[in-house]
Design an enzyme around this catalytic site. Structure first.
Site, mmCIF file in Angstrom:
data_model
loop_
_atom_site.group_PDB
_atom_site.id
_atom_site.type_symbol
_atom_site.label_atom_id
_atom_site.label_comp_id
_atom_site.label_asym_id
_atom_site.label_seq_id
_atom_site.Cartn_x
_atom_site.Cartn_y
_atom_site.Cartn_z
ATOM 1 N N ASN A 21 42.061 120.832 63.684
ATOM 2 C CA ASN A 21 40.722 120.299 63.909
ATOM 3 C C ASN A 21 39.895 121.385 64.566
ATOM 4 O OD1 ASN A 21 38.426 118.773 64.525
ATOM 5 N ND2 ASN A 21 39.311 117.989 66.427
ATOM 6 N N GLY A 22 38.891 121.880 63.860
ATOM 7 C CA GLY A 22 38.065 122.922 64.443
ATOM 8 C C GLY A 22 37.542 123.876 63.399
ATOM 9 N N THR A 30 26.359 104.035 67.104
ATOM 10 C CA THR A 30 26.594 104.771 68.341
ATOM 11 C C THR A 30 25.614 104.382 69.443
ATOM 12 O OG1 THR A 30 27.269 106.607 66.920
ATOM 13 C CG2 THR A 30 27.056 107.064 69.261
ATOM 14 N N ASP A 84 18.250 106.071 68.862
ATOM 15 C CA ASP A 84 19.324 106.629 68.034
ATOM 16 C C ASP A 84 20.081 107.667 68.844
ATOM 17 O OD1 ASP A 84 20.942 106.905 65.858
ATOM 18 O OD2 ASP A 84 19.385 107.612 64.487
ATOM 19 N N ASP A 85 21.280 108.020 68.362
ATOM 20 C CA ASP A 85 22.100 108.987 69.105
ATOM 21 C C ASP A 85 21.569 110.402 68.998
ATOM 22 O OD1 ASP A 85 23.411 110.093 66.551
ATOM 23 O OD2 ASP A 85 23.957 107.984 66.470
#
Length: 592
Positions: free
Chosen positions: A108-109, A315, A377-378
């Site tokens: 992951n990354g 979110t 919103d996020d």
């Protein structure tokens, strides 16, 4: 951004690890819907895997029947969110190399020196790279360094030294899980702590020994009965040998402790705890601080005129009530979300993103008609989603629309594993502070737009430490998307390289969508032309059908160059569609 998992059971005779990894995939599905997979190790060191494009319910079938093909007592899992590279089935993880020792790898990354690594593997290590994935690069760097031992069998010391050499070569942000056939599991994290990785433990089913699990978010551990959560620290690796407990090693000196703040703004589930920070509490704090910013931007009369505060699912559902409480204004759910449509900012073309927003949300007219609304919103990335939401609000009858973002303006690309957009596509990119708000409000159709301040965002997360956790000494975060100050050094040519990769990836995705639309009979004229003629980039990066002249000059080709294909007779046997690594006991042809 991806989701990674690793689990090892105390009883090496157990064969049910895949069942639990499969369950865990659903708790992290929000971290990647592009592809997923599981690799397991059974007695005798045999490795089994199943992986492919699509959601976990597609790859492993809705009834989970493919899990029965994956025996073993330890394994790793992965959920893919595409960044650089493509969405090809071959890039589904975990990746596997048989030499040395049989290694499976989930990552992951993002690596920001991928070009140099690919050159090293080609000209010095002589290892073949088959995809455009950073993950395959990292696996082969590790495999090459581990091979330097020259031993028939390795130990922890050999693994640690190989990891140290890998860390010295790789630059970027990552969290990884790996499995060595018959040996055990490895979990490691970059020396800046950018990408998350958490470990937990629980008593085994028979009470003899402990099971151990690592995951990107604590929710996956908790739901499977694991407790005693421990964050893998920056520059640290944990090795869990078969039949033994975890041992932590400091692979590289900690350079900072800077988790990616976008995990808390947007990506992580609210019921997760990452690096000791409650995601839910951080979003509540964002709401309270955003309300204070709104009070500084809007006049008391404008605030009092707000009839309703409406969150954009999902979110901001946590932050919006806190904004409402602070402003003392009513809050209602004004949008109904279709839960079977996923994030729109990762869709390959503008037209697809607009359609995606319309399928994703539906406004309830009675919550908007004749009212002044404040939308929460996020974040605002390209502005596509925000513009469509404002348009829907006005179409539903809103007389005035304010738009507030829990995150600051996104002005720079994300380089550690989240493919937000190209710099030119970011709505806040290259805008002076004085004209940014007015210009952005005009482009999304809002009366006014309000952004969170960066320092308030950082404070919102720093102050959300859960009671049982020890606060980090450094209260810093990776915030490069908001200011361009990245925590790692970045080569000057990297941004040009990533733009070229993204451009080719966008072309391929739009071409694939056009082919799918033609095959299913819903293609419009442009999609039909793209599928038959190919695709090219026109002015301002817009993707359009290629012409015959473009094909000669390198336009992205259509299926078989647009030529007619011979129909296969019924007697002919179709080749496998998604064959995976032939050297494994693999069950990748799940679509037949």
């Amino acid at each position: 951004m991806c989701g990674i998992l690793a689990l090892i059971q105390a009883n090496a005779r157990d064969t049910s690890v895949a069942t639990e990894l499969h369950e865990a995939l659903y708790f992290l599905q929000h971290r990647g819907q592009d592809a997923c997979g599981i690799a397991t190790c059974a007695s005798g060191g045999k490795i089994y895997q199943c992986k492919g494009n699509g959601l976990a319910s597609k790859v492993f079938r809705e009834d989970g029947s493919r899990v029965a093909d994956l025996p073993g007592y330890m394994g790793i899992g992965h959920l893919r969110y595409p960044t650089a590279g493509t969405s090809a089935n071959a890039e589904a993880q975990p990746f596997y190399v048989n030499s040395p020792y049989g290694i499976c790898f989930a990552h992951n990354g993002n690596l920001i020196n991928a070009t140099a690594l690919k050159r090293f593997l080609d000209f010095e290590a002589h290892r073949h790279i088959n995809t455009e994935s950073d993950s395959e690069l990292m696996l082969n760097i590790f495999a090459n360094e581990l091979n330097e031992t020259g031993k028939a069998r390795v130990n922890d010391k050999d693994i640690v030294e190989a990891l140290q050499r890998m860390y010295n070569r790789c630059v970027g942000g990552w969290a990884c899980t790996a499995m060595l056939a018959g040996y055990g599991l490895i979990g490691c994290r970059d020396s800046y702590g950018i990408r998350p990785l958490i470990m937990g433990s629980r008593p085994s089913d028979n009470g003899e020994g402990m099971d151990y699990m690592m995951a990107s978010e604590s929710v996956a551990l908790k739901q499977l009965g694991f407790t005693d959560f421990v964050d893998i620290l920056p520059g640290q690796a944990v090795i869990i040998r078969k039949g033994a407990g975890p041992v932590a090693y400091q692979i590289q000196e900690r350079k900072s402790y800077s988790p990616d703040i976008f995990e808390f703004c947007y990506f992580a589930r609210p019921d997760s705890v990452i690096d000791g920070i409650s995601v839910n509490a951080s979003r509540e704090n964002m709401g309270y601080r955003l309300a204070l910013k709104i009070k500084r931007i809007l006049t008391p009369a404008e605030i009092n005129a707000i009839d309703v505060i409406i969150p954009i699912p999902e979110t901001s559902n946590t932050s919006a009530p806190c904004v409402a409480a602070k402003l003392k204004r009513p809050i209602y759910q004004g949008f109904v979300k279709n839960r079977y449509v996923f994030r729109t900012f990762i869709m390959p073309g503008q037209q697809q993103r607009v359609k995606g927003v319309q399928r994703k949300l539906n406004a309830m007219d009675e919550k908007f008609t004749g009212k002044t609304v404040l939308l929460i919103d996020d974040s605002i990335v390209r502005g596509t989603t925000s513009r469509e939401i404002v348009t829907m609000s006005r179409a539903a009858g809103a007389k005035k629309v304010y738009f507030a973002s829990c995150a600051p303006p996104i002005t720079h690309p994300h380089i550690y594993g989240i493919d937000l957009a190209s710099p030119s596509e970011l709505i806040a990119h290259d805008k002076g502070a004085n004209r940014a708000l007015e210009d952005i409000a005009k482009r999304i159709g809002a009366d006014k737009v309000i952004f969170q301040d960066l320092e308030d965002l950082k404070a919102s997360c720093s102050e959300a430490v859960v009671s049982k956790s020890t606060p980090r000494e450094e209260r810093d975060f990776e915030v490069g998307v908001f200011c361009g100050n990245y925590v790692t050094p970045v080569d000057e040519g990297y941004f040009q390289h990533i733009e070229e990769v993204r451009g080719e990836t966008r072309k391929m995705k739009v071409l694939e969508k056009a082919r799918e639309a033609v095959a299913n009979g819903w293609a419009d004229q442009e999609e039909l032309e793209i599928a038959t003629k190919g695709i090219k980039a026109a002015e301002k990066g817009k993707l359009v059908p290629a012409s015959d002249e473009d094909k000669k000059c390198g336009g992205y080709p259509a299926v078989n160059g647009g030529e007619k294909r011979r129909k296969r007779s019924r007697e002919e046997k179709s080749p496998p569609k998604d064959q995976m690594d032939i050297s494994l006991h693999n069950y990748g042809d799940f679509e037949r």
